[in-house]
Design an enzyme around this catalytic site. Sequence first.
Site, PDB file in Angstrom:
ATOM      1  N   LYS A 255     -19.170 -16.738   1.153  1.00 37.96           N
ATOM      2  CA  LYS A 255     -20.528 -16.543   1.307  1.00 37.96           C
ATOM      3  C   LYS A 255     -21.196 -16.025   0.020  1.00 37.96           C
ATOM      4  CE  LYS A 255     -21.134 -16.266   6.257  1.00 37.96           C
ATOM      5  NZ  LYS A 255     -21.445 -15.415   7.245  1.00 37.96           N
TER       6      LYS A 255
ATOM      7  N   GLY B  28      -9.975  -9.010  -0.476  1.00 35.59           N
ATOM      8  CA  GLY B  28      -8.840  -8.934   0.471  1.00 35.59           C
ATOM      9  C   GLY B  28      -8.115 -10.474   0.389  1.00 35.59           C
TER      10      GLY B  28
ATOM     11  N   GLY C 211     -12.997  -4.105   0.465  1.00 33.57           N
ATOM     12  CA  GLY C 211     -14.351  -3.778   0.638  1.00 33.57           C
ATOM     13  C   GLY C 211     -14.986  -2.761  -0.524  1.00 33.57           C
TER      14      GLY C 211
ATOM     15  N   ARG D 264       0.912  -1.232   0.057  1.00 32.46           N
ATOM     16  CA  ARG D 264      -0.164   0.031   0.190  1.00 32.46           C
ATOM     17  C   ARG D 264       0.935   1.350   0.095  1.00 32.46           C
ATOM     18  NH1 ARG D 264      -4.844  -2.196   3.985  1.00 32.46           N
ATOM     19  NH2 ARG D 264      -6.130  -3.057   2.294  1.00 32.46           N
TER      20      ARG D 264
HETATM   21  P1  ADP Z   1     -12.461 -11.772  -0.462  1.00 33.71           P
HETATM   22  O1  ADP Z   1     -11.818 -11.231   0.887  1.00 33.71           O
HETATM   23  O2  ADP Z   1     -11.711 -12.057  -1.500  1.00 33.71           O
HETATM   24  O3  ADP Z   1     -13.632 -11.100  -0.934  1.00 33.71           O
HETATM   25  P2  ADP Z   1     -14.157 -13.728   0.942  1.00 33.71           P
HETATM   26  O4  ADP Z   1     -13.846 -13.055   2.081  1.00 33.71           O
HETATM   27  O5  ADP Z   1     -15.386 -13.767   0.273  1.00 33.71           O
HETATM   28  O6  ADP Z   1     -13.017 -13.502  -0.101  1.00 33.71           O
HETATM   29  O7  ADP Z   1     -13.561 -15.382   1.127  1.00 33.71           O
HETATM   30  C1  ADP Z   1     -12.515 -15.818   1.658  1.00 33.71           C
HETATM   31  C2  ADP Z   1     -12.778 -17.150   2.443  1.00 33.71           C
HETATM   32  O8  ADP Z   1     -13.503 -18.066   1.736  1.00 33.71           O
HETATM   33  C3  ADP Z   1     -11.269 -17.668   2.892  1.00 33.71           C
HETATM   34  O9  ADP Z   1     -11.080 -17.535   4.131  1.00 33.71           O
HETATM   35  C4  ADP Z   1     -11.750 -19.154   2.507  1.00 33.71           C
HETATM   36  O10 ADP Z   1     -10.942 -19.875   3.422  1.00 33.71           O
HETATM   37  C5  ADP Z   1     -13.144 -19.215   2.388  1.00 33.71           C
HETATM   38  N1  ADP Z   1     -13.459 -20.612   1.680  1.00 33.71           N
HETATM   39  C6  ADP Z   1     -13.131 -20.585   0.177  1.00 33.71           C
HETATM   40  N2  ADP Z   1     -13.760 -22.003  -0.123  1.00 33.71           N
HETATM   41  C7  ADP Z   1     -14.357 -22.361   1.178  1.00 33.71           C
HETATM   42  C8  ADP Z   1     -15.042 -23.696   1.251  1.00 33.71           C
HETATM   43  N3  ADP Z   1     -15.275 -24.388   0.276  1.00 33.71           N
HETATM   44  N4  ADP Z   1     -15.445 -23.760   2.453  1.00 33.71           N
HETATM   45  C9  ADP Z   1     -15.414 -22.846   3.487  1.00 33.71           C
HETATM   46  N5  ADP Z   1     -14.607 -21.666   3.198  1.00 33.71           N
HETATM   47  C10 ADP Z   1     -14.396 -21.494   2.066  1.00 33.71           C
HETATM   48 MG    MG Z   2     -12.416 -11.600   3.012  1.00 29.42          MG
END
Ligand code: ADP
Ligand code: MG
Length: 391
Positions: free
Chosen positions: A197, A348, A371, A36
């Site tokens: 999710k 993130g 975010g 950053r």
């Molecule tokens: P980002 O921060 O890139 O937007 P998210 O916060 O939505 O991504 O998701 C990241 C999390 O999703 C990670 O901590 C990962 O462990 C979890 N994850 C990915 N696949 C699965 C799965 N099949 N079951 C449970 N958790 C999962």
């Molecule tokens: Mg995340």
Amino acid sequence: MNKKTVRDIDVTGKRVLVRVDFNVPIKDGKVADDTRVVAALPTIEYLVEHGAKAILMSHLGRPKGKVIPEMSLRPAADRLSGLLGREVKFLPDCIGPEVEAAVAGMKPGDVVLLENTRFHPGEEKNDPEFARKLASLGEIFVDDAFGSAHRAHASTEGVAHYLPAVAGFLMEKELDILGRLLEAPNHPFVSILGGAKISDKIGVIRNLLTRVDALLIGGGMANTFLRAEGYEVGESLVEEDSVPLAKELLEEATEVIRLPVDVVVADGFAPDAKSKVVGVDKVPQGWRILDIGPETVAHFADRLSGAKMVFWNGPMGVFEFPRFAEGTFAIARVLADLKNAVTIIGGGDSVAAVKESGLADRMTHISTGGGASLELLEGKTLPGVAALEDK
Ligand code: ADP
Ligand code: MG
């Protein structure tokens, strides 16, 4: 981008208050990852070269309105100083007489960094009086903190009510590239979504669905879609409440949405859990899906070949456990090898995963805003962007 940037105003000799995103990880009093800080250099260097007096401010962590010494920005000043090759004076607060005196003594080309804005409760409350005090330090406000633009805080939004407000180069770059995704994507445009999710990302899914040629879904999010298709997914993370929504999306966009065909299942949620690859119709009872399988990677790679634009958010599996990181890393390799494609990574954990894969420098753009990038892709107006002057 329709916002004024630092190029559109005369900064020479002026006190320029710059909101940067120096919310960096600190370890043993040092910056552990300076991504950053590096990302903010173009704006800071421009100001130095044009004889401005650059007064930098940022938040770090969540001190919740109190002084927490471990959350001091001092290490960031040291790192910035090293990167710029010139002194960056660190000031022990972000408002008050001592800061005012130091700023009054600045010469053109000088750079100072103020202490963590969140040491004051007025920051997150966007208190107008606190914002006015911050603003009084400068004559111009430059916002380069894309990663904080989704928050209406005093240093991201409040100060813009008191000063002419323009975008820095990082802000400009992020808005340009993410804006292009929504407004004028190159086709074929393929998006890969994963992560934990579906409920976190529903706005993004909806907004992308109307624009993409293919939407490849993996990660925990895919489980809810697999449930909607009628598959048994054992102990996998599923959002039962979102199954009807997933059904609806699948009906609306059968041609576009692609789901895993095979998965890596584990007999527990642990790095050393027993694991095996199975078809999505063969998830054993009591097991859980923790990654996409090799056939899915091949299938997704096929969809990605020839893509001109790719947006990826959300890991394909629980990449924090090395055994379940392969799907995510394999997709990173596919993107790294694409020819003539604009590849954009946002989120993130997704950015952390791509960095861990060692392929970050082979992507076109790694968004510095987790975010903020998702809210922008949902079609939301970011308060820190809205506050800037239009061209
Ligand atoms: P980002 O921060 O890139 O937007 P998210 O916060 O939505 O991504 O998701 C990241 C999390 O999703 C990670 O901590 C990962 O462990 C979890 N994850 C990915 N696949 C699965 C799965 N099949 N079951 C449970 N958790 C999962
Ligand atoms: Mg995340």
